[in-house]
Each structure stands twice: as C-alpha cells, then as structure tokens.
Design a protein around this motif. Structure first.
Motif: not given
Length: 168
Positions: A14-21, A64-85
């Motif tokens: 799922p973290e990869q999906d969030v990065f892609s999103l 949008v800018r802040n959410v997108a920046k968080h979603m592409i975090s290099l550390d996958p453990t820092k990414r939230k789920t789509v529901a959390e975003y």
C-alpha cells in the motif's frame, strides 16, 4: 523485480500505491508534466529533492501540495493510508471535493484487488482497465487515450472475465 542475475516476485505494498498516487496528483496539477524520469528518480532516492521541490512549488493549492509532498516521502513508513489522507483533508477548510474522486478510486484499487491481484504488473493492468474511470473522476475526458487503452485491452483475460460478469 530484477535482483542480481534473476527475477524475484515482489508483492506490491500500500505504501507504494500511496507514492504512486502522490506522483499522479502532482502530474494532474502540472497538466501531465512528467514527475520523474529515471535520472531524477535516482537523484530523489539519493536525497536530492531540488527538482521535486520545484515541481511541488507549481501546485497552487497548498493543501494539495502538502499532501502530495507527504505521499512521496522517501521513507515509506511515514506515508499514511489513502483513508488517513482523506480524513486529514476533510478536517481542513474546504473539505476534499477537489480530489476525493481520485482518492476513492485509488483506495478501492489498492485495497480490493480482484482475483487476488498483488503483483506490480497486475496493478498496472488494473489501472489500465480503470483508466477511463480514473481520468473522468478528475474531470479529464481524453477520448484518444481511452481508445488507445481499449485497443490494448482487446484480448485481455481480465477484461474478458469482467465482461462475462456484466461489468465494463
């Protein structure tokens, strides 16, 4: 994934999906401008975020800018789920009407894969199958691209199964 001198099956996460999103959101707001190529992706993974910061800076909506920046975090453990975003955006002024449709589709694709689809190639195929739905959810009608993907899907096993089940 190619590792050493052999192919290894890797389950998509799922973290990869969030990065892609996150990349998809950036691309949408940049009118289709490429987010990363191989060289810039390598620099980004090495910690050089200069190019990405420039691209993010072109997104006029700070939320949008802040959410997108968080979603592409290099550390996958820092990414939230789509529901959390979505929840995070709902708490902010203005709600999520501007981006909710694409979040809903990606959440569905990343959590309810048909036929146990978990490989990266199968997930890409699923996005191709849902291309028209995804693009129209964000207000883009691209008849040429829709026709292109329909032609690619002709003869596809997944497409045939869906058609037999009454879905398109």
């Amino acid at each position: 994934i190619w590792r050493g001198w052999r192919w290894e099956k890797v389950e998509a996460k799922p973290e990869q999906d969030v990065f892609s999103l996150g990349c998809l959101i950036i691309m949408i707001y940049l009118n289709g401008e490429e987010v990363m190529d191989l060289a810039s992706s390598t620099r980004y993974r090495s910690g050089d975020s200069t190019e990405m910061s420039i691209k993010l800076g072109k997104i006029p909506d700070e939320r949008v800018r802040n959410v997108a920046k968080h979603m592409i975090s290099l550390d996958p453990t820092k990414r939230k789920t789509v529901a959390e975003y979505l929840e995070r955006l709902e708490m902010e002024d203005g709600g999520v009407a501007f981006i909710e449709p694409i979040f809903k589709i990606v959440e569905e694709l990343s959590t309810e894969w048909r036929f146990g689809v978990t490989t990266p190639d199968a997930r890409i195929h699923s996005c191709v199958v849902n291309f028209k739905r995804i693009m129209r959810a964000v207000g883009i009608v691209d008849l040429e691209a829709e026709e292109f993907f329909e032609n690619i899907l002709e003869g596809s096993t997944v497409r045939k199964v869906e058609e037999e089940g009454g879905e398109s």
